[in-house]
Write a protein that holds these residues in place. Structure first.
Motif, PDB file in Angstrom:
ATOM      1  N   TYR A  98      36.881  39.842  11.848  1.00  0.00           N
ATOM      2  CA  TYR A  98      38.173  40.491  12.073  1.00  0.00           C
ATOM      3  C   TYR A  98      38.040  41.615  13.107  1.00  0.00           C
ATOM      4  O   TYR A  98      38.889  41.778  13.984  1.00  0.00           O
ATOM      5  CB  TYR A  98      38.745  41.072  10.775  1.00  0.00           C
ATOM      6  N   ALA A  99      36.949  42.387  12.985  1.00  0.00           N
ATOM      7  CA  ALA A  99      36.723  43.485  13.928  1.00  0.00           C
ATOM      8  C   ALA A  99      36.538  42.949  15.344  1.00  0.00           C
ATOM      9  O   ALA A  99      37.029  43.544  16.309  1.00  0.00           O
ATOM     10  CB  ALA A  99      35.505  44.303  13.508  1.00  0.00           C
ATOM     11  N   MET A 100      35.856  41.834  15.476  1.00  0.00           N
ATOM     12  CA  MET A 100      35.641  41.252  16.806  1.00  0.00           C
ATOM     13  C   MET A 100      36.948  40.726  17.403  1.00  0.00           C
ATOM     14  O   MET A 100      37.151  40.802  18.621  1.00  0.00           O
ATOM     15  CB  MET A 100      34.598  40.127  16.749  1.00  0.00           C
ATOM     16  N   VAL A 101      37.836  40.243  16.574  1.00  0.00           N
ATOM     17  CA  VAL A 101      39.160  39.833  17.063  1.00  0.00           C
ATOM     18  C   VAL A 101      39.874  41.047  17.636  1.00  0.00           C
ATOM     19  O   VAL A 101      40.468  40.988  18.723  1.00  0.00           O
ATOM     20  CB  VAL A 101      40.003  39.183  15.941  1.00  0.00           C
ATOM     21  N   ARG A 102      39.800  42.149  16.934  1.00  0.00           N
ATOM     22  CA  ARG A 102      40.447  43.385  17.396  1.00  0.00           C
ATOM     23  C   ARG A 102      39.844  43.853  18.713  1.00  0.00           C
ATOM     24  O   ARG A 102      40.526  44.416  19.559  1.00  0.00           O
ATOM     25  CB  ARG A 102      40.308  44.465  16.328  1.00  0.00           C
TER      26      ARG A 102
ATOM     27  N   LYS B 247      36.804  39.960  21.281  1.00  0.00           N
ATOM     28  CA  LYS B 247      35.526  39.275  21.468  1.00  0.00           C
ATOM     29  C   LYS B 247      35.563  37.988  20.648  1.00  0.00           C
ATOM     30  O   LYS B 247      35.019  37.899  19.554  1.00  0.00           O
ATOM     31  CB  LYS B 247      34.366  40.167  21.030  1.00  0.00           C
ATOM     32  N   THR B 248      36.233  36.998  21.210  1.00  0.00           N
ATOM     33  CA  THR B 248      36.483  35.751  20.491  1.00  0.00           C
ATOM     34  C   THR B 248      35.207  35.043  20.078  1.00  0.00           C
ATOM     35  O   THR B 248      35.087  34.593  18.935  1.00  0.00           O
ATOM     36  CB  THR B 248      37.350  34.816  21.358  1.00  0.00           C
ATOM     37  N   ASN B 249      34.250  34.919  20.983  1.00  0.00           N
ATOM     38  CA  ASN B 249      33.015  34.200  20.652  1.00  0.00           C
ATOM     39  C   ASN B 249      32.249  34.877  19.524  1.00  0.00           C
ATOM     40  O   ASN B 249      31.725  34.204  18.631  1.00  0.00           O
ATOM     41  CB  ASN B 249      32.127  34.057  21.894  1.00  0.00           C
ATOM     42  N   GLU B 250      32.189  36.211  19.561  1.00  0.00           N
ATOM     43  CA  GLU B 250      31.502  36.935  18.492  1.00  0.00           C
ATOM     44  C   GLU B 250      32.247  36.772  17.162  1.00  0.00           C
ATOM     45  O   GLU B 250      31.628  36.625  16.102  1.00  0.00           O
ATOM     46  CB  GLU B 250      31.360  38.421  18.830  1.00  0.00           C
ATOM     47  N   SER B 251      33.577  36.788  17.235  1.00  0.00           N
ATOM     48  CA  SER B 251      34.384  36.604  16.033  1.00  0.00           C
ATOM     49  C   SER B 251      34.112  35.243  15.405  1.00  0.00           C
ATOM     50  O   SER B 251      33.909  35.133  14.192  1.00  0.00           O
ATOM     51  CB  SER B 251      35.874  36.734  16.362  1.00  0.00           C
ATOM     52  N   ILE B 252      34.079  34.214  16.228  1.00  0.00           N
ATOM     53  CA  ILE B 252      33.807  32.863  15.731  1.00  0.00           C
ATOM     54  C   ILE B 252      32.403  32.791  15.131  1.00  0.00           C
ATOM     55  O   ILE B 252      32.198  32.178  14.078  1.00  0.00           O
ATOM     56  CB  ILE B 252      33.992  31.831  16.861  1.00  0.00           C
ATOM     57  N   ALA B 253      31.449  33.431  15.773  1.00  0.00           N
ATOM     58  CA  ALA B 253      30.071  33.417  15.267  1.00  0.00           C
ATOM     59  C   ALA B 253      29.978  34.075  13.893  1.00  0.00           C
ATOM     60  O   ALA B 253      29.327  33.536  12.979  1.00  0.00           O
ATOM     61  CB  ALA B 253      29.134  34.108  16.253  1.00  0.00           C
TER      62      ALA B 253
END
Length: 183
Positions: free
Chosen positions: A154-158, A161-167
């Motif tokens: 969720y934090a990566m979406v904010r 950072k889409t790739n990190e969020s997916i990871a």
């Protein structure tokens, strides 16, 4: 700290973080039908109405086992998919088979069964808002790590950072799958 974010870029308040943790907890507990998220409810059986509301806080379509009778003589009913239950009721309006189904926040017991007493059912409940330990704590603590990874996604979406969020999300899923395999 784990997300290594610059708080001046994507400010995260305590209330945002608490909301994410609660959402991630609910997501993780609902990912599989974990037995520690299961409850038992007992009520007096009545033939009418055929459709009855699920107990408050229960997940739709989650009844695993339903019995009618007394503690000494429980009678297990067979669960049918909702469509199959409806077909049975249409084709056998006076059929007395011991069947039930659940769908969309309600459960259905064939009103023609010759049973009386207490209805006892086991099913999945929706966890209440998190105020302390998670449902994984003390049972399958790895589930807490899955919750952390989901919050990080969720934090990566904010942070956009889409790739990190997916990871992080995929790591949370892998952890929950590992927990599920052990159960």
């Amino acid at each position: 700290v784990r997300s290594a974010t610059d708080t001046t870029v994507a400010y995260i308040t305590d209330s945002i973080l608490e909301s994410w943790i609660d959402q991630a907890h609910r997501w993780a507990v609902g990912y599989h039908r974990f037995p520690f998220a299961e409850g038992k409810v007992t009520t007096t059986y009545a033939t009418a109405p055929e459709a009855k509301l699920l107990p408050e806080g229960w997940r739709s379509d989650s009844i695993r086992l339903l019995q009618i009778g007394s503690d000494d003589t429980p009678n297990r009913l067979q669960k049918l998919a909702f469509e199959d239950y409806q077909i049975y009721r249409e084709d056998n309006a006076s059929g007395t088979d011991r069947i039930f189904s659940d769908f969309g926040g309600e459960y259905y017991i064939n009103p023609n069964v010759d049973l009386s007493g207490t209805t006892t059912m086991w099913g999945q409940y929706i966890p209440a808002a998190l105020t302390g330990d998670t449902l994984f704590t003390g049972r399958e603590d790895e589930g807490n790590e899955a919750i952390i990874n989901e919050v990080l996604s969720y934090a990566m979406v904010r942070e956009k950072k889409t790739n990190e969020s997916i990871a992080y999300h995929n790591k949370a899923i892998a952890i929950l799958e590992s927990v599920w395999k052990r159960i």
